[in-house]
Design a protein around this motif. Structure first.
Motif, mmCIF file in Angstrom:
data_model
loop_
_atom_site.group_PDB
_atom_site.id
_atom_site.type_symbol
_atom_site.label_atom_id
_atom_site.label_comp_id
_atom_site.label_asym_id
_atom_site.label_seq_id
_atom_site.Cartn_x
_atom_site.Cartn_y
_atom_site.Cartn_z
ATOM 1 N N LYS A 140 0.815 -1.352 -0.088
ATOM 2 C CA LYS A 140 -0.012 -0.053 -0.027
ATOM 3 C C LYS A 140 0.895 1.108 0.016
ATOM 4 C CE LYS A 140 -3.654 -2.596 0.736
ATOM 5 N NZ LYS A 140 -4.863 -2.750 -0.506
ATOM 6 N N ASP A 141 0.483 2.252 -0.578
ATOM 7 C CA ASP A 141 0.951 3.498 -0.542
ATOM 8 C C ASP A 141 0.568 4.582 0.293
ATOM 9 O OD1 ASP A 141 2.264 5.881 -3.107
ATOM 10 O OD2 ASP A 141 3.046 5.312 -1.228
ATOM 11 N N VAL A 142 0.049 4.292 1.575
ATOM 12 C CA VAL A 142 -0.909 4.978 2.348
ATOM 13 C C VAL A 142 0.141 4.981 3.692
ATOM 14 C CG1 VAL A 142 -2.660 5.577 3.560
ATOM 15 C CG2 VAL A 142 -2.747 4.213 1.499
ATOM 16 N N PRO A 143 1.334 5.821 3.664
ATOM 17 C CA PRO A 143 2.044 6.026 4.821
ATOM 18 C C PRO A 143 1.265 6.874 5.977
ATOM 19 C CG PRO A 143 3.017 7.789 3.387
ATOM 20 C CD PRO A 143 1.634 6.938 2.726
ATOM 21 N N TYR A 144 1.973 6.484 7.281
ATOM 22 C CA TYR A 144 1.497 7.591 8.313
ATOM 23 C C TYR A 144 2.616 7.872 9.122
ATOM 24 C CZ TYR A 144 -0.988 8.875 12.742
ATOM 25 O OH TYR A 144 -1.439 9.352 13.670
ATOM 26 N N TYR A 145 2.451 9.261 9.676
ATOM 27 C CA TYR A 145 3.826 9.544 10.520
ATOM 28 C C TYR A 145 3.143 10.456 11.703
ATOM 29 C CZ TYR A 145 5.807 9.225 5.563
ATOM 30 O OH TYR A 145 6.451 8.798 4.331
ATOM 31 N N ALA A 146 4.189 10.246 12.787
ATOM 32 C CA ALA A 146 4.008 10.936 13.738
ATOM 33 C C ALA A 146 4.006 12.523 13.641
ATOM 34 C CB ALA A 146 5.096 10.611 14.754
ATOM 35 N N ASP A 147 3.326 13.231 14.317
ATOM 36 C CA ASP A 147 3.359 14.613 14.057
ATOM 37 C C ASP A 147 4.803 15.132 14.259
ATOM 38 O OD1 ASP A 147 0.427 15.454 15.814
ATOM 39 O OD2 ASP A 147 0.700 14.741 13.768
ATOM 40 N N SER A 148 5.734 14.795 14.942
ATOM 41 C CA SER A 148 6.946 15.044 15.223
ATOM 42 C C SER A 148 7.992 15.047 13.997
ATOM 43 C CB SER A 148 7.631 14.668 16.570
ATOM 44 O OG SER A 148 7.834 13.130 16.182
ATOM 45 N N VAL A 149 7.560 14.161 12.978
ATOM 46 C CA VAL A 149 8.598 14.121 11.887
ATOM 47 C C VAL A 149 7.717 14.317 10.539
ATOM 48 C CG1 VAL A 149 9.809 12.177 13.222
ATOM 49 C CG2 VAL A 149 7.969 11.521 11.465
ATOM 50 N N LYS A 150 6.385 14.636 10.310
ATOM 51 C CA LYS A 150 5.830 14.842 9.612
ATOM 52 C C LYS A 150 6.239 15.952 8.382
ATOM 53 C CE LYS A 150 1.496 14.331 10.162
ATOM 54 N NZ LYS A 150 0.311 14.198 10.977
ATOM 55 N N GLY A 151 6.500 15.670 7.266
ATOM 56 C CA GLY A 151 6.931 16.860 6.339
ATOM 57 C C GLY A 151 8.661 16.506 6.183
ATOM 58 N N ARG A 152 9.091 15.885 7.101
ATOM 59 C CA ARG A 152 10.721 15.698 6.887
ATOM 60 C C ARG A 152 11.147 14.325 6.993
ATOM 61 N NH1 ARG A 152 13.524 16.448 11.849
ATOM 62 N NH2 ARG A 152 11.747 15.744 12.964
ATOM 63 N N PHE A 153 10.348 13.408 7.537
ATOM 64 C CA PHE A 153 10.666 11.959 6.996
ATOM 65 C C PHE A 153 9.696 11.363 6.120
ATOM 66 C CE2 PHE A 153 12.392 11.022 11.760
ATOM 67 C CZ PHE A 153 13.396 11.992 11.596
ATOM 68 N N THR A 154 10.281 10.312 5.462
ATOM 69 C CA THR A 154 9.588 9.640 4.446
ATOM 70 C C THR A 154 9.835 8.176 4.507
ATOM 71 O OG1 THR A 154 9.680 11.160 2.755
ATOM 72 C CG2 THR A 154 9.247 9.289 1.912
ATOM 73 N N ILE A 155 8.954 7.366 5.019
ATOM 74 C CA ILE A 155 8.910 5.916 4.697
ATOM 75 C C ILE A 155 8.521 5.409 3.390
ATOM 76 C CG2 ILE A 155 6.572 5.551 5.620
ATOM 77 C CD1 ILE A 155 7.624 3.148 7.257
ATOM 78 N N LEU A 161 13.759 4.492 5.655
ATOM 79 C CA LEU A 161 13.279 5.853 6.241
ATOM 80 C C LEU A 161 14.350 7.062 5.772
ATOM 81 C CD1 LEU A 161 11.307 7.000 8.298
ATOM 82 C CD2 LEU A 161 12.714 6.910 9.852
ATOM 83 N N GLN A 162 13.738 7.795 5.156
ATOM 84 C CA GLN A 162 14.459 8.790 4.688
ATOM 85 C C GLN A 162 14.319 10.141 5.430
ATOM 86 O OE1 GLN A 162 16.738 9.315 2.030
ATOM 87 N NE2 GLN A 162 16.925 11.329 2.829
ATOM 88 N N MET A 163 15.468 10.521 6.023
ATOM 89 C CA MET A 163 15.088 11.519 7.401
ATOM 90 C C MET A 163 15.844 12.820 6.861
ATOM 91 S SD MET A 163 15.857 9.214 10.849
ATOM 92 C CE MET A 163 17.446 9.059 10.373
ATOM 93 N N ASN A 164 15.203 13.902 6.658
ATOM 94 C CA ASN A 164 15.776 14.988 6.163
ATOM 95 C C ASN A 164 15.454 16.300 7.316
ATOM 96 O OD1 ASN A 164 16.162 13.830 3.681
ATOM 97 N ND2 ASN A 164 14.380 14.750 2.839
ATOM 98 N N SER A 165 16.162 17.445 7.144
ATOM 99 C CA SER A 165 16.164 18.332 8.063
ATOM 100 C C SER A 165 16.121 17.807 9.439
ATOM 101 C CB SER A 165 14.848 19.079 7.731
ATOM 102 O OG SER A 165 14.644 19.358 6.701
ATOM 103 N N LEU A 166 17.050 17.010 9.877
ATOM 104 C CA LEU A 166 17.301 16.360 11.191
ATOM 105 C C LEU A 166 17.689 17.488 12.031
ATOM 106 C CD1 LEU A 166 19.212 13.318 9.955
ATOM 107 C CD2 LEU A 166 16.935 13.370 11.373
ATOM 108 N N LYS A 167 16.851 17.288 13.608
ATOM 109 C CA LYS A 167 16.966 17.993 14.456
ATOM 110 C C LYS A 167 17.812 17.330 15.816
ATOM 111 C CE LYS A 167 12.626 19.933 13.277
ATOM 112 N NZ LYS A 167 11.169 20.226 14.046
ATOM 113 N N PRO A 168 18.395 17.812 16.697
ATOM 114 C CA PRO A 168 19.018 17.295 17.810
ATOM 115 C C PRO A 168 17.700 16.143 18.693
ATOM 116 C CG PRO A 168 19.885 19.384 17.795
ATOM 117 C CD PRO A 168 18.692 19.267 16.651
ATOM 118 N N ASP A 169 16.612 16.784 18.549
ATOM 119 C CA ASP A 169 15.609 16.005 19.148
ATOM 120 C C ASP A 169 15.243 14.773 18.605
ATOM 121 O OD1 ASP A 169 13.365 18.683 20.233
ATOM 122 O OD2 ASP A 169 15.328 17.869 20.925
ATOM 123 N N ASP A 170 15.871 14.637 17.227
ATOM 124 C CA ASP A 170 15.835 13.334 16.475
ATOM 125 C C ASP A 170 16.736 12.154 16.915
ATOM 126 O OD1 ASP A 170 15.148 15.044 13.553
ATOM 127 O OD2 ASP A 170 13.579 14.198 14.864
#
Length: 124
Positions: free
Chosen positions: A54-69, A80-89
């Motif tokens: 399926k192509d219906v991913p779901y993201y936690a709010d904390s990573v939405k818009g930055r991570f792609t599964i 898991l492609q992780m962009n715009s990483l922050k220290p909280d990650d």
């Protein structure tokens, strides 16, 4: 025997990117593929999930818009492609598989198989 092997962790500076990979062996049925993370002293939290085929991913709010599964069914892998990483990650990242016929909520007990984890460290 089901095995999940993660790779791709490492150390980056704030704003950097990393791509995590998880190869699943011993399990070829449909299921929910997910990424979790656990920072020191914190509970394990779900980051992203997707159902096989399926192509219906779901993201936690904390990573939405930055991570792609994403998934590669031919390779039985999830990424898991992780962009715009922050220290909280900063955390140990785990991939997981649920054998349910739908993607359950991010409660860890909903997932049947786990990888060993890969460390992601983001410095400021």
């Amino acid at each position: 025997q089901v095995q999940l092997v993660e790779s791709g962790g490492g150390s980056v500076q704030t704003g950097g990117s990393l791509r995590l990979s998880c190869v699943v062996s011993g399990y070829t049925n449909n299921g929910c593929l997910a990424w979790f993370r656990q920072a020191p002293g914190k509970e394990r939290e779900g980051v992203a999930r997707i159902y096989t085929g399926k192509d219906v991913p779901y993201y936690a709010d904390s990573v939405k818009g930055r991570f792609t599964i994403s998934q590669d069914n031919a390779k039985n892998a999830v990424y898991l492609q992780m962009n715009s990483l922050k220290p909280d990650d900063t955390a140990v990242y785990y991939c997981a598989v649920s054998t349910l016929q739908f993607c359950p909520s991010f409660r860890p007990q909903n997932f049947d198989y786990w990888g060993q984890g890969t460390q992601v460290t983001v410095s400021s």
